[in-house]
Enzyme design. Structure first.
Site, mmCIF file in Angstrom:
data_model
loop_
_atom_site.group_PDB
_atom_site.id
_atom_site.type_symbol
_atom_site.label_atom_id
_atom_site.label_comp_id
_atom_site.label_asym_id
_atom_site.label_seq_id
_atom_site.Cartn_x
_atom_site.Cartn_y
_atom_site.Cartn_z
ATOM 1 C CB THR A 9 29.880 -42.763 18.683
ATOM 2 O OG1 THR A 9 30.173 -44.148 18.433
ATOM 3 C CG2 THR A 9 31.003 -41.902 18.129
ATOM 4 C CE LYS A 21 26.315 -44.836 17.397
ATOM 5 N NZ LYS A 21 27.229 -45.972 17.309
ATOM 6 C CE LYS A 35 35.686 -50.015 24.239
ATOM 7 N NZ LYS A 35 35.343 -48.603 24.017
ATOM 8 C CG HIS A 52 39.856 -42.929 16.381
ATOM 9 N ND1 HIS A 52 38.604 -42.394 16.558
ATOM 10 C CD2 HIS A 52 40.133 -42.765 15.060
ATOM 11 C CE1 HIS A 52 38.134 -41.955 15.400
ATOM 12 N NE2 HIS A 52 39.049 -42.170 14.479
ATOM 13 C CE LYS A 106 30.463 -48.613 26.285
ATOM 14 N NZ LYS A 106 30.717 -47.347 25.619
ATOM 15 N NE ARG A 107 37.115 -52.188 20.900
ATOM 16 C CZ ARG A 107 38.175 -51.751 21.581
ATOM 17 N NH1 ARG A 107 39.044 -52.593 22.083
ATOM 18 N NH2 ARG A 107 38.371 -50.449 21.742
#
Length: 824
Positions: free
Chosen positions: A656, A660, A554, A360, A548-549
Site C-alpha cells: 500500500t 501512497k 523487500k 496477505h 517499509k518493514r
C-alpha cells in the site's frame, strides 16, 4: 459547547469552549498550561463533539438495524487522530482560527500527539484505512483489535545497530480518544479440561480453567463530514483482584499482585518474540483473546435485536484480516454449540456464511502453524472443535477425490502435528480474497491451488486501497489545495475524480506549480533531517525513498548494493555526470530477525561512509530514519521523488506504500509484483520504471531450479566488486560484520534474486536519473500518477468488500468510476 453540526461551530464559540475545557481539565490558565496540556484539552473538546455524533449514530443503527460488519485484525496503525478527526468533522479551519485568537498554532498542538502503538506495518495501516472508508461511506461497522500497552517497540539506532525499547505510548495510562467500557467486559478462558456429558444430548463442560477479563476500550472512527461515527473496539487483559484473599494458602498480597501483572501482560506487546516457546504461547493466547472477546460481544449485540441465530449471516459479517484471527471460526462454533445448543451442521452453516478471510501472503514462513500439543493444552475445547472440523473437511476432500491421499494431506487443517491456520481460515469461511490481481492468481494457481479447485467460488480478488483523506488531503495539504483549485473539491468524496487532472499534463504553469509543491515538501523533510540527524541534504537531488518493514524479500539489500555501485563510480571519477541522489530508508526489523538487523547495519554503515566523504561533491547522501511510523511516513512520502517497490516478483502480496507514493506524485521504481502491476496499468507503464524478473520467471526458478548466483557474480565485474566489498575490509567494521549477507548471496542460493536483478535495477535507476533531468517530462509523469491514483483509494476497495463479500444492505456504497475501471 459547540454543536456537533460543523456549520454551527463558530470561531468564537470554539475558542471559548477550548479555554473552558483547558481550565476544567488542568486547573490552570492558558498562560500557565504546557503544549501537551493544551493538546489534551483540544482533543477532549473534539471528543465531546464526536460523542454526540457517536450517540446519534448508535441510536439510528438501533432503529434501522442494518447489517453490521466486524473487522478483526491483530494490528491497527492509526497514526495521529486529532487532525483527522477535525478534518472529518469539518472544523479544522474553524479550530485553527479559534486557536490563533489566543496565540496558539494548531500545528504545534497536533505535534504533541503520540502515534498509537497498535500496529507495525502494512497490515495495520490497511486496517486503519478501511475503518476510515467504512465510516466515510456510512457503513455500519466496527474494528476489533487489542489494546497493546507498549505496541511493538521503539527503534533506536545506536552505533548503526537497531536497538529495541518499550514503546511507552500509553505513558499517561490512557489514550485520549478512548472510552473504557468495563460493564461490557468478557471472560476469556485458557487451559483446564473438558468433560463430555451425555444425557440425550452431548454437552461439553469446560472446567478448571484460568479466566482473564477482556475489558473493551472503544476508539471512535469519524466519517468524513457525514456525522457518522463508528468504533474500533480494543480489548485489554485485566484481572480483578478484589475477590482474591491475600492470606489464603500462605500467600501474601505481593503474590496476588504479581499474578495480576503476569496475567495482564497478555496485551502488553504486539507480536511477542516467537523464537522461544513462551513467546509462541503468548502469541497464541493473544490471538484467542482477541477472537473470543470479540465473538462474545458480537453475539451479545446480535441477540439484543434478533432472536434467531439462523439470521446471523444476514445481519452480521465477520472478516478476519490475515490468519491471526482465524480462531474466530472454532470460537464461533463453540459459542453456537456450547452456549446455544445448536447442532454441528447448523452451527457450521452459520459460521461459514458469516466469516470471510483476506490472505496477505504467499510466503510459506508467514502462513501460521501451531503445534497440536500447544493448542490442546492452552485451548482444549477449541482444539476439539478444530479436530472435528479437520475430520469432516478431510472426509469431504476424500469424497470428491477418492484415493488422492496427497491432496487430503496438503489441504488438511491438522497435519504433521501442526494446525494450519490458513487451511482453517479457508475451510471455515465463505470468501477468500487476495489483495492484488497477481497475488490472487498466485493463490489460485500455485500456493492454494488445491483449495481453489476444491471450492473455486470462494476465491476472489479485492486489490488493496488507502485513505486519500489522510494520505493526500492531510499529509500533503499543498498538493491537495493545488488539486482543489484546479478541479474542485469533488475528489474528496469521489477520489476517482482525480482523473480530471489529466488535461493539466499539458499545462506548463500547472506543472511548474506542482514542482513548487514538491520542492516545499522536500524542504520540510530536509529541515527535519538537519534537526534530527545533523545531515544537510540537497533538495535539488532525487529523493529516493525505501520505507517499509525490513525483510529479505523487500530487498533493501539490493538498494544498498546499487548505492555501493554508484559510490564506486564516484570514487573512481568524482566528476562523472550523475544526477545527485538522496537515498532515504526507514523501517523496523523484527527483534529476532538477525539478517534484517544486519541489513540495517549495512545501510547505516554505508551512510556513515558516504556522507563523510567530501570527495564525491555531495552527489550522494544516504539516510536511515529511525523509528519509522505513520507520522514519519506523512513527512517522507509527500517529499519523495522515487518510490522504491523492489520486492522479488511474486513475493509481495500487494503493498500500500506504493499507492501512497503514487497519490503524492512520486514515481514507482519497482518489479512487476503486487499492486505495482495495477499501478502500471492505471498510470501507464511509460510513467513508472519497471525492472527485473517476472513473477512467472521467479516461480519457475523456485519450482525447477536453474539459477546459480556464482554465474552472475563471475560475469559482472560490478556485482563482484560490491559483493566482495561486503567482506574485504571496504567498510570500517569487522570483516565478518556482513558475512551473513555475503554468504546468503553466494553460498545460500540468493533466494530473493538480488544478483540476478542487479543489472536490470542499475539500468532502471540510470533511466530514473536521466528522466529527472527533463523537468517537464518528470512533472508530467508525476501528474499522471496522481490523476490515476483515485482507483487505489480505500473507498473503492471497501465498497467492493461491502457489496461483493459482505452484502451490506444499507446504505449502498458509492462505486468508484474511473478510467481504470477495466482493472476490475
Amino acid at each position: 459547547m459547540p454543536s456537533s453540526k460543523p456549520e454551527h461551530v463558530s470561531v468564537v464559540d470554539f475558542r471559548d469552549a477550548f479555554v473552558a475545557t483547558l481550565q476544567n481539565l488542568h486547573g490552570k490558565s492558558l498562560a500557565e498550561s504546557t503544549d501537551q496540556e493544551k493538546f489534551i484539552a483540544l482533543a477532549a473538546l473534539t471528543k465531546e463533539i464526536i460523542s454526540k455524533n457517536l450517540i446519534e449514530t448508535r441510536k439510528q443503527r438501533a432503529h434501522d438495524k442494518p447489517k453490521q460488519v466486524y473487522y478483526l485484525s491483530i494490528e491497527y496503525l492509526l497514526g495521529r487522530l486529532l487532525e483527522s478527526n477535525l478534518v472529518n468533522l469539518g472544523i479544522r479551519d474553524t479550530c485553527a482560527e479559534a486557536l490563533s485568537l489566543v496565540g496558539i498554532e494548531l500545528n504545534t498542538l497536533l505535534a504533541q500527539e503520540e502515534d498509537a502503538g497498535l500496529g507495525n506495518g502494512g497490515l495495520g495501516r490497511l486496517a486503519a484505512c478501511y475503518l476510515d472508508s467504512m465510516a466515510a461511506l456510512g457503513l455500519a461497522g466496527h474494528g476489533c483489535g487489542l489494546r497493546y500497552r507498549y505496541g511493538l517497540f521503539e527503534q533506536k539506532i545506536v552505533g548503526g545497530y537497531q536497538h529495541e525499547y518499550p514503546d511507552n505510548w500509553l505513558k499517561n495510562r490512557s489514550y485520549v480518544w478512548e472510552y473504557r467500557r468495563p460493564e461490557e467486559k468478557a471472560s476469556v478462558r485458557f487451559g483446564g479440561t473438558v468433560r463430555v456429558h451425555t444425557n440425550g444430548r452431548t454437552k461439553f463442560i469446560h472446567e478448571n480453567y484460568e479466566h482473564i477479563w477482556a475489558v473493551p476500550y472503544d476508539v471512535p472512527v469519524v466519517g468524513y463530514k457525514n456525522e457518522i461515527v463508528n468504533t474500533l473496539r480494543l480489548w485489554s487483559a485485566e484481572v480483578d483482584i478484589s475477590s482474591h484473599t491475600c492470606s489464603i494458602y500462605g500467600q501474601d498480597c505481593n503474590n496476588v499482585i504479581s499474578y495480576k501483572h503476569g496475567a495482564e501482560s497478555l496485551t502488553d506487546i504486539l507480536y511477542p518474540d516467537d523464537s522461544h516457546y513462551e513467546g509462541r504461547v503468548l502469541r497464541l493466547k493473544q490471538q484467542y483473546f482477541l477472537v473470543s472477546a470479540s465473538l462474545q460481544h458480537i453475539i451479545h449485540s446480535f441477540r439484543l435485536h434478533h432472536s434467531k441465530l439462523s439470521e446471523l449471516p444476514d445481519k452480521v459479517a465477520i472478516h478476519i484480516n490475515d490468519t491471526h484471527p482465524a480462531l474466530a471460526i472454532p470460537e464461533l462454533m463453540r459459542i453456537l454449540i456450547d452456549d446455544y445448543s445448536l447442532d454441528w451442521e447448523e452451527a457450521w452453516s452459520i459460521t461459514v456464511k458469516t466469516i470471510s478471510y483476506t490472505n496477505h501472503t504467499v510466503l510459506p514462513e508467514a502462513l501460521e502453524k501451531w503445534p497440536v500439543s500447544m493448542l490442546e493444552q492452552l485451548l482444549p475445547r477449541i482444539y476439539m472443535i478444530i479436530h472435528e472440523i479437520n475430520e469432516r473437511y478431510c472426509r469431504d476432500i476424500w469424497t470428491k477425490n477418492p484415493g488422492d491421499w496427497d491432496r487430503v494431506r496438503s489441504m488438511a487443517v491438522i497435519a504433521d502435528g501442526q494446525v494450519h491456520m490458513a487451511h482453517l481460515a479457508i475451510a471455515g469461511s465463505h470468501s477468500v480474497n487476495g489483495v492484488a490481481k497477481i497475488h490472487t492468481e498466485i493463490l489460485k494457481n500455485s500456493v492454494m491451488n488445491n483449495f481453489y479447485t476444491h471450492t473455486p467460488n470462494k476465491f476472489s480478488n479485492v486489490t488493496n486501497g488507502i485513505t486519500h483523506r489522510r494520505w493526500l488531503l492531510m499529509a500533503n495539504p499543498l498538493l491537495a489545495k493545488l488539486i482543489t483549485d484546479a478541479i474542485g473539491p469533488s475528489w474528496l468524496d469521489y477520489p476517482c475524480d482525480l482523473t480530471k487532472l489529466t488535461p493539466f499534463a499539458k499545462d506548463a504553469a500547472f506543472l511548474e506549480d506542482l514542482a513548487k509543491v514538491k520542492l516545499q515538501n522536500k524542504l520540510n523533510l530536509a529541515k527535519y533531517i538537519k534537526h534530527k540527524y545533523n545531515v544537510i541534504v540537497d533538495t535539488n537531488s532525487i529523493f529516493d525513498s525505501h520505507i517499509k518493514r525490513i525483510h529479505a524479500y523487500k530487498r533493501q539489500c539490493l538498494n544498498a548494493l546499487h548505492i555501493m555501485h554508484l559510490y564506486n563510480m564516484l570514487r573512481e571519477n568524482p566528476n562523472i555526470k550523475m544526477t545527485p541522489r538522496t537515498f532515504i530508508f526507514g523501517g523496523k526489523a523484527a527483534p529476532g530477525y538477525y539478517k534484517a538487523k544486519k541489513t540495517i547495519k549495512l545501510i547505516t554503515t554505508l551512510a556513515d561512509k558516504i556522507n563523510k566523504d567530501k570527495t564525491i561533491n555531495g552527489k550522494l547522501k544516504v539516510l536511515f530514519l529511525g523509528n519509522y511510523n505513520v507520522s514519519l511516513a506523512e513527512l517522507i512520502i509527500p517529499a519523495s521523488d522515487v518510490s522504491e517497490q523492489i520486492s522479488t516478483a511474486s513475493r509481495e502480496a500487494s503493498g500500500t506504500g506504493n499507492m501512497k507514493f503514487m497519490m503524492n506524485g512520486a514515481l514507482t521504481l519497482g518489479t512487476m509484483d503486487g499492486a505495482n502491476i495495477e499501478i502500471s496499468e492505471a498510470a501507464d507503464a511509460d510513467n513508472i520504471f519497471i525492472f527485473g524478473l517476472s513473477a512467472e520467471e521467479v516461480l519457475n526458478y523456485y519450482r525447477h531450479g536453474g539459477y546459480n548466483p556464482w554465474d552472475v557474480y563471475n560475469s559482472d565485474p560490478r556485482i563482484k566488486t560490491v559483493v566482495d566489498q561486503l567482506v574485504n575490509g571496504f567498510f570500517p567494521v569487522d570483516q565478518n560484520e556482513f558475512r551473513t549477507i555475503h554468504d546468503a548471496l553466494l553460498y545460500h542460493g540468493d533466494e530473493y534474486f538480488l544478483l540476478k536483478d542487479f543489472s536490470s535495477y542499475v539500468s532502471a535507476q540510470q533511466q530514473v536519473g536521466e528522466t529527472y533531468l527533463s523537468k517537464s517530462l518528470w512533472q508530467q509523469m508525476c501528474l499522471l500518477n496522481i490523476a490515476n491514483s483515485g482507483w487505489f483509494a480505500g473507498d473503492r476497495t471497501f465498497s467492493e468488500y461491502a457489496a461483493e463479500i459482505w452484502h451490506l444492505d444499507q446504505p449502498l456504497p458509492v462505486w468508484c468510476q474511473c478510467q481504470s475501471q477495466a482493472l476490475h
